[in-house]
Design an enzyme around this catalytic site. Structure first.
Site, PDB file in Angstrom:
ATOM      1  N   ASN A   1       5.343   2.689 -10.604  1.00 58.35           N
ATOM      2  CA  ASN A   1       3.893   2.475 -10.541  1.00 58.35           C
ATOM      3  C   ASN A   1       3.203   3.737 -11.057  1.00 58.35           C
ATOM      4  O   ASN A   1       3.221   4.767 -10.391  1.00 58.35           O
ATOM      5  CB  ASN A   1       3.509   2.177  -9.084  1.00 58.35           C
ATOM      6  CG  ASN A   1       2.013   1.994  -8.896  1.00 58.35           C
ATOM      7  OD1 ASN A   1       1.205   2.419  -9.716  1.00 58.35           O
ATOM      8  ND2 ASN A   1       1.646   1.366  -7.791  1.00 58.35           N
TER       9      ASN A   1
ATOM     10  N   HIS B   1      -1.618  -4.595 -13.348  1.00 62.42           N
ATOM     11  CA  HIS B   1      -1.160  -3.280 -12.890  1.00 62.42           C
ATOM     12  C   HIS B   1       0.239  -3.421 -12.305  1.00 62.42           C
ATOM     13  O   HIS B   1       0.524  -4.363 -11.568  1.00 62.42           O
ATOM     14  CB  HIS B   1      -2.144  -2.738 -11.855  1.00 62.42           C
ATOM     15  CG  HIS B   1      -1.619  -1.568 -11.107  1.00 62.42           C
ATOM     16  ND1 HIS B   1      -1.053  -0.484 -11.738  1.00 62.42           N
ATOM     17  CD2 HIS B   1      -1.537  -1.312  -9.764  1.00 62.42           C
ATOM     18  CE1 HIS B   1      -0.663   0.387 -10.824  1.00 62.42           C
ATOM     19  NE2 HIS B   1      -0.933  -0.094  -9.624  1.00 62.42           N
TER      20      HIS B   1
ATOM     21  N   CYS C   1      -5.890   2.741  -9.876  1.00 59.14           N
ATOM     22  CA  CYS C   1      -5.013   1.903 -10.710  1.00 59.14           C
ATOM     23  C   CYS C   1      -5.792   0.867 -11.521  1.00 59.14           C
ATOM     24  O   CYS C   1      -5.233   0.228 -12.412  1.00 59.14           O
ATOM     25  CB  CYS C   1      -3.969   1.209  -9.845  1.00 59.14           C
ATOM     26  SG  CYS C   1      -3.098   2.350  -8.768  1.00 59.14           S
TER      27      CYS C   1
HETATM   28  O1  UT7 Z   1      -0.903   0.880  -6.959  1.00 57.26           O
HETATM   29  C1  UT7 Z   1      -1.906   0.631  -6.043  1.00 57.26           C
HETATM   30  C2  UT7 Z   1      -1.762  -0.682  -5.386  1.00 57.26           C
HETATM   31  N1  UT7 Z   1      -0.644  -0.667  -4.496  1.00 57.26           N
HETATM   32  C3  UT7 Z   1       0.018  -1.762  -4.176  1.00 57.26           C
HETATM   33  O2  UT7 Z   1      -0.297  -2.824  -4.663  1.00 57.26           O
HETATM   34  C4  UT7 Z   1       1.127  -1.652  -3.162  1.00 57.26           C
HETATM   35  C5  UT7 Z   1       1.163  -2.874  -2.271  1.00 57.26           C
HETATM   36  N2  UT7 Z   1       2.199  -2.803  -1.262  1.00 57.26           N
HETATM   37  C6  UT7 Z   1       3.515  -2.955  -1.551  1.00 57.26           C
HETATM   38  O3  UT7 Z   1       3.873  -3.103  -2.693  1.00 57.26           O
HETATM   39  C7  UT7 Z   1       4.507  -2.998  -0.417  1.00 57.26           C
HETATM   40  O4  UT7 Z   1       3.814  -3.099   0.795  1.00 57.26           O
HETATM   41  C8  UT7 Z   1       5.445  -1.743  -0.363  1.00 57.26           C
HETATM   42  C9  UT7 Z   1       6.383  -1.792  -1.532  1.00 57.26           C
HETATM   43  C10 UT7 Z   1       4.607  -0.480  -0.380  1.00 57.26           C
HETATM   44  C11 UT7 Z   1       6.276  -1.767   0.912  1.00 57.26           C
HETATM   45  O5  UT7 Z   1       7.007  -3.000   0.985  1.00 57.26           O
HETATM   46  P1  UT7 Z   1       6.925  -3.884   2.304  1.00 57.26           P
HETATM   47  O6  UT7 Z   1       7.772  -5.043   2.034  1.00 57.26           O
HETATM   48  O7  UT7 Z   1       5.481  -4.137   2.637  1.00 57.26           O
HETATM   49  O8  UT7 Z   1       7.610  -2.955   3.350  1.00 57.26           O
HETATM   50  P2  UT7 Z   1       7.145  -2.570   4.814  1.00 57.26           P
HETATM   51  O9  UT7 Z   1       6.309  -1.354   4.767  1.00 57.26           O
HETATM   52  O10 UT7 Z   1       6.586  -3.770   5.497  1.00 57.26           O
HETATM   53  O11 UT7 Z   1       8.519  -2.238   5.479  1.00 57.26           O
HETATM   54  C12 UT7 Z   1       9.523  -3.265   5.687  1.00 57.26           C
HETATM   55  C13 UT7 Z   1      10.769  -2.621   6.244  1.00 57.26           C
HETATM   56  C14 UT7 Z   1      10.503  -1.699   7.427  1.00 57.26           C
HETATM   57  O12 UT7 Z   1      11.643  -1.762   8.286  1.00 57.26           O
HETATM   58  P3  UT7 Z   1      11.615  -2.661   9.606  1.00 57.26           P
HETATM   59  O13 UT7 Z   1      10.500  -2.137  10.429  1.00 57.26           O
HETATM   60  O14 UT7 Z   1      11.399  -4.062   9.134  1.00 57.26           O
HETATM   61  O15 UT7 Z   1      12.969  -2.410  10.177  1.00 57.26           O
HETATM   62  C15 UT7 Z   1      10.427  -0.341   6.800  1.00 57.26           C
HETATM   63  O16 UT7 Z   1      10.746   0.698   7.703  1.00 57.26           O
HETATM   64  O17 UT7 Z   1      11.366  -1.786   5.243  1.00 57.26           O
HETATM   65  C16 UT7 Z   1      11.465  -0.447   5.703  1.00 57.26           C
HETATM   66  N3  UT7 Z   1      11.177   0.437   4.585  1.00 57.26           N
HETATM   67  C17 UT7 Z   1      12.127   0.914   3.763  1.00 57.26           C
HETATM   68  N4  UT7 Z   1      13.453   0.760   3.737  1.00 57.26           N
HETATM   69  C18 UT7 Z   1      14.128   1.377   2.732  1.00 57.26           C
HETATM   70  C19 UT7 Z   1       9.973   0.889   4.181  1.00 57.26           C
HETATM   71  N5  UT7 Z   1      10.111   1.653   3.103  1.00 57.26           N
HETATM   72  C20 UT7 Z   1      11.435   1.689   2.823  1.00 57.26           C
HETATM   73  C21 UT7 Z   1      12.191   2.310   1.817  1.00 57.26           C
HETATM   74  N6  UT7 Z   1      13.529   2.134   1.813  1.00 57.26           N
HETATM   75  N7  UT7 Z   1      11.632   3.078   0.859  1.00 57.26           N
END
Ligand code: UT7
Length: 318
Positions: free
Chosen positions: A274, A244, A119
């Site tokens: 993205n 990005h 990216c």
């Molecule tokens: O392009 C290259 C660079 N990439 C980036 O910069 C990405 C950086 N990371 C992020 O943007 C975020 O970490 C994500 C968008 C990928 C994920 O968001 P998050 O707030 O970090 O979510 P998480 O993985 O910590 O999950 C939080 C909660 C979890 O549930 P519990 O355990 O709190 O009950 C997940 O199971 O959200 C749940 N979850 C979802 N729920 C609905 C994870 N993915 C989803 C989903 N839909 N798609």
């Protein structure tokens, strides 16, 4: 041996962007995976994204964006002597994308190479283009970021399926009397190389979202500040900040820590998702089309992603 000397500076002559026609909304994704519109909008900021069909390759996307940038630059294919394509999602690695894109656009026998800095790839490629012009190895360069991420995504994995998308963006870069592309600040954090990874030819893209999120929101604003400093620009003077498009929360955090108080902040992610190396030139071209920035304004570009890699530079809007 002689030393090659090129132009005193390099500048972007035009940007161009292209998204495939197929719109996929959050509700569309919620039909097949356990997710919902509210979660995606709150946690990532995406409302919809574009996904290319099987008939449209990453090369096709690049040709569309490159053709638009070339047309807007006022140059013709015959004026281009170097084509650089930033991509990390080629369907097949051999041959490279740059030679194919050049051939399709009618650019005759240019230097042609690909850059894989994920990216951050567009910012790396833009820097290589500016250096080539200043070093005398190229006169006009077509730089393209293109990605068909959809072919590397497991559409049952909600951690990645809701985020990544397809698209392309391009810039034509030419010589200038005064610098229109500032010094790049680039680097990498290879200790986190497995935070975004495709492990082998049979695997899909895997991302440790929280690891990357923490890194992006704590390690990158100093890079952004340093890119401004090296260009001799106060962040408060920036007309635009085009990071990005990974996550709206990351974009807002870096913008706040940077102190780009007057800048229009690119939020193309809302309708584009993205698109990795394509996201910066795509967002930039849309900003120009919407008249949010004017010719001569200064914009800070900041790419970051798998590697982990990062790169940023200040550019003058064409
Ligand atoms: O392009 C290259 C660079 N990439 C980036 O910069 C990405 C950086 N990371 C992020 O943007 C975020 O970490 C994500 C968008 C990928 C994920 O968001 P998050 O707030 O970090 O979510 P998480 O993985 O910590 O999950 C939080 C909660 C979890 O549930 P519990 O355990 O709190 O009950 C997940 O199971 O959200 C749940 N979850 C979802 N729920 C609905 C994870 N993915 C989803 C989903 N839909 N798609």
């Amino acid at each position: 041996m002689r030393i090659m000397r090129g132009a005193p500076g390099a500048k972007v002559l035009a940007f161009g962007g292209y998204q495939p026609a197929g719109v996929v909304t959050n509700d569309d994704l919620a039909k097949t995976i356990d997710t919902d519109d509210a979660w995606i909008q709150n946690r990532v900021g995406i409302k919809e994204r574009r996904i290319a069909g099987p008939e449209e390759s990453e090369i096709d996307l690049a040709v569309q964006a490159g053709g638009k940038a070339l047309a807007a630059s006022g140059l013709s294919a015959a004026d281009i002597d170097l084509v650089v394509v930033a991509t990390c999602t080629l369907e097949a690695q051999i041959p490279n994308a740059a030679a194919r894109v050049a051939h399709r656009l009618g650019v005759q026998a240019p230097g042609a190479f690909d850059v894989n800095a994920a990216c951050a790839g567009f910012c790396y490629a833009l820097s290589a283009a500016a250096d080539a012009i200043r070093g005398g190895s190229a006169t006009n360069v077509l730089v393209v970021g293109t990605e068909k991420l959809s072919q590397w995504i497991d559409w049952n994995d909600r951690a990645t399926a809701v985020i990544f998308a397809d698209g392309a963006g391009a810039a034509v870069v030419g010589p200038a009397e005064t610098p229109g592309i500032g010094p790049v600040v680039w680097g990498s954090a290879g200790d986190k190389h497995d935070a975004i990874i495709v492990r082998d030819r049979e695997s899909f893209l895997h991302q440790e979202g929280q690891t990357v999120f923490r890194w992006a929101t704590t390690a990158l604003h100093p890079v952004a500040k340093e890119a401004c400093e090296r260009a001799g620009v106060d962040p408060a003077e920036l007309a635009a900040f085009v990071p990005h498009q990974a996550n709206l929360r990351i974009i807002d955090t870096i913008a706040r820590k940077l102190g780009a108080d007057k800048a229009v902040i690119a939020k193309d992610i809302v309708l584009a998702g993205n698109t990795s190396a394509a996201s910066i030139p795509l967002a930039m071209s849309r900003m120009i089309e919407r008249g949010e920035v004017q010719s001569g304004d200064l914009a800070l570009l900041l790419g970051f992603g798998a590697g982990l890699t990062y790169a940023g530079q200040v550019v003058e809007i064409p």
